[in-house]
Design an enzyme around this catalytic site. Structure first.
Site, short mmCIF file in Angstrom:
data_model
loop_
_atom_site.label_atom_id
_atom_site.label_comp_id
_atom_site.label_asym_id
_atom_site.label_seq_id
_atom_site.Cartn_x
_atom_site.Cartn_y
_atom_site.Cartn_z
N ASP A 1 -9.96 3.21 2.54
CA ASP A 1 -10.09 2.52 3.84
C ASP A 1 -10.77 3.40 4.90
OD1 ASP A 1 -9.03 0.05 3.17
OD2 ASP A 1 -6.98 0.60 3.68
N LYS B 1 0.81 -1.23 0.00
CA LYS B 1 0.00 0.00 0.00
C LYS B 1 0.84 1.28 0.00
CE LYS B 1 -4.24 -1.70 2.15
NZ LYS B 1 -5.19 -1.53 3.25
P1 NAP Z 1 0.17 -3.27 10.53
O1 NAP Z 1 0.47 -2.05 9.73
O2 NAP Z 1 1.09 -4.42 10.48
O3 NAP Z 1 0.00 -2.80 12.08
C1 NAP Z 1 -0.16 -3.75 13.09
C2 NAP Z 1 -0.48 -3.07 14.42
O4 NAP Z 1 -0.77 -4.11 15.37
C3 NAP Z 1 0.68 -2.24 14.99
O5 NAP Z 1 0.16 -1.14 15.67
C4 NAP Z 1 1.33 -3.24 15.98
O6 NAP Z 1 2.00 -2.61 17.07
C5 NAP Z 1 0.11 -3.94 16.51
N1 NAP Z 1 0.44 -5.26 17.05
C6 NAP Z 1 0.81 -6.36 16.35
N2 NAP Z 1 1.03 -7.39 17.20
C7 NAP Z 1 0.81 -6.91 18.46
C8 NAP Z 1 0.87 -7.50 19.76
N3 NAP Z 1 1.17 -8.78 19.93
N4 NAP Z 1 0.57 -6.72 20.83
C9 NAP Z 1 0.23 -5.41 20.66
N5 NAP Z 1 0.14 -4.81 19.45
C10 NAP Z 1 0.43 -5.55 18.37
O7 NAP Z 1 -1.27 -3.88 10.14
P2 NAP Z 1 -2.52 -3.09 9.52
O8 NAP Z 1 -2.46 -3.14 8.04
O9 NAP Z 1 -2.65 -1.78 10.21
O10 NAP Z 1 -3.74 -4.06 9.94
C11 NAP Z 1 -4.14 -4.16 11.30
C12 NAP Z 1 -5.42 -4.99 11.41
O11 NAP Z 1 -6.50 -4.37 10.73
C13 NAP Z 1 -5.27 -6.39 10.78
O12 NAP Z 1 -5.87 -7.31 11.66
C14 NAP Z 1 -6.08 -6.30 9.50
O13 NAP Z 1 -6.64 -7.54 9.17
C15 NAP Z 1 -7.14 -5.28 9.89
N6 NAP Z 1 -7.68 -4.54 8.72
C16 NAP Z 1 -9.00 -4.63 8.44
C17 NAP Z 1 -9.54 -3.93 7.37
C18 NAP Z 1 -10.99 -4.05 7.06
O14 NAP Z 1 -11.42 -3.66 5.95
N7 NAP Z 1 -11.81 -4.51 7.98
C19 NAP Z 1 -8.71 -3.09 6.58
C20 NAP Z 1 -7.34 -3.01 6.90
C21 NAP Z 1 -6.84 -3.75 7.97
P3 NAP Z 1 3.55 -2.18 16.96
O15 NAP Z 1 3.57 -0.85 16.28
O16 NAP Z 1 3.99 -2.11 18.37
O17 NAP Z 1 4.24 -3.25 16.16
#
Ligand code: NAP
Length: 284
Positions: A107, A71
């Site tokens: 989004d 992205k």
């Molecule tokens: P990302 O950029 O990889 O960010 C992941 C986030 O989760 C970071 O803030 C990370 O914290 C945190 N995290 C990961 N493991 C953790 C743990 N064990 N304990 C505490 N915090 C943790 O991912 P993203 O693209 O933002 O996506 C995040 C979620 O949103 C995913 O589950 C995805 O499936 C969902 N999503 C849904 C939609 C929808 O249309 N419904 C759209 C986009 C995303 P750190 O910064 O500390 O690493």
């Protein structure tokens, strides 16, 4: 049926085994009897530049979605992008204007549309706690700021990331109402109590083995809890929130609405949102 005049839409990402976007968009095209097909294209980061270049030469290009992990990187190869994509710093939708390839990000809009249409919640003047500071969080925060949320607590495991996000948004929007915090902040329980909406935009909850982000028994019963995760349908956060008497929503609505906005950009037609929702719900 795919024929010689079919326009082809794509989703570019890696891996794509679990994506529901092809089901959702092909259901939409079928519902409107449109000669379009939507196809997954698994592309590793090292292949992205060549694939984007190939899209420029594709005469029957109908549009594309871009997902993890491309992205942000995809922006290097585009001719331009919208203000919304610029503010979020990422693109999830590609379309052509003349011979140029442009990017959009749907989004944040998708999240807000889900809140408005499914939850009947307007962020204007509300206090929100957002968990996470990754790509999805950036889109959600930007949209909440635009919608006039009064205060947003940004809580992240890595505090520096929440601080960086808050300060860059403050510079861009001039709004001081963004407060970065860690989960271990002694004020966390009190801040949670004062919020109207809690949004989980971390990936915690995707796997059943994930330890909880905080003690979910702290959730006040009048809180609205929205988890961006939609598979599993009920994360441990949402399950405990329901037990506490909170209203809960998963990320299926956001998925549907971000897709609906992409569909509209590509086809200039009103998206058949209910058909799209039925298609993705069928496999939950
Ligand atoms: P990302 O950029 O990889 O960010 C992941 C986030 O989760 C970071 O803030 C990370 O914290 C945190 N995290 C990961 N493991 C953790 C743990 N064990 N304990 C505490 N915090 C943790 O991912 P993203 O693209 O933002 O996506 C995040 C979620 O949103 C995913 O589950 C995805 O499936 C969902 N999503 C849904 C939609 C929808 O249309 N419904 C759209 C986009 C995303 P750190 O910064 O500390 O690493």
């Amino acid at each position: 049926m795919i024929g010689g005049s079919t326009k082809v839409c794509l989703i570019l990402g890696y891996p794509l085994k679990h994506t529901r976007s092809p089901l959702m968009h092909n259901a939409a095209f079928a519902a409107l009897a449109m000669d379009y097909a939507y196809i997954p294209l698994e592309v590793k980061p090292e292949g992205l530049s060549a694939v984007i270049q190939a899209l420029r030469g594709m005469e029957n290009f109908g549009g594309a979605n871009v997902t993890v992990p491309h992205k942000v990187q995809v922006m290097e190869y585009l001719d331009g992008w919208s203000q919304e994509a610029e503010a979020i710093g990422a693109v999830n939708t590609l379309y052509k204007i003349g011979g140029e390839l442009w990017g959009e990000n749907t989004d944040g809009r998708g999240f807000i549309a889900s809140l408005r249409e499914e939850v009947d919640f307007l962020p204007q003047g509300k206090r929100v706690m957002l968990l996470g500071a990754g790509g999805a969080a950036r889109a959600v925060i930007q949209a909440l700021v635009w919608e006039g949320a009064e205060k947003i607590y940004l809580v992240n495991r890595t505090l520096q990331k929440a601080q960086g996000l808050a300060s860059s948004l403050r510079k861009k929007t001039g709004r001081p109402s963004l407060v970065p915090m860690g989960f271990d902040d002694p004020l966390f329980p009190a801040r949670l109590q004062e919020c109207h909406l809690l949004v989980n935009s971390t990936s915690v909850g995707l796997s059943g083995d994930d330890p909880p982000l905080f003690d979910y028994r702290l959730l006040p019963s009048r809180l609205l809890v929205y988890d961006l995760i939609y598979d599993p349908e009920l994360t441990p956060l949402l399950r405990t929130a329901q037990e506490r008497g909170c209203s809960t929503f998963n990320g299926l609505g956001m998925l549907v609405y971000q897709g609906a906005f992409s569909f509209e950009i590509w086809t200039q037609r009103p998206p058949p949102v209910e058909k799209m929702r039925e298609a993705v719900k069928a496999i939950v």
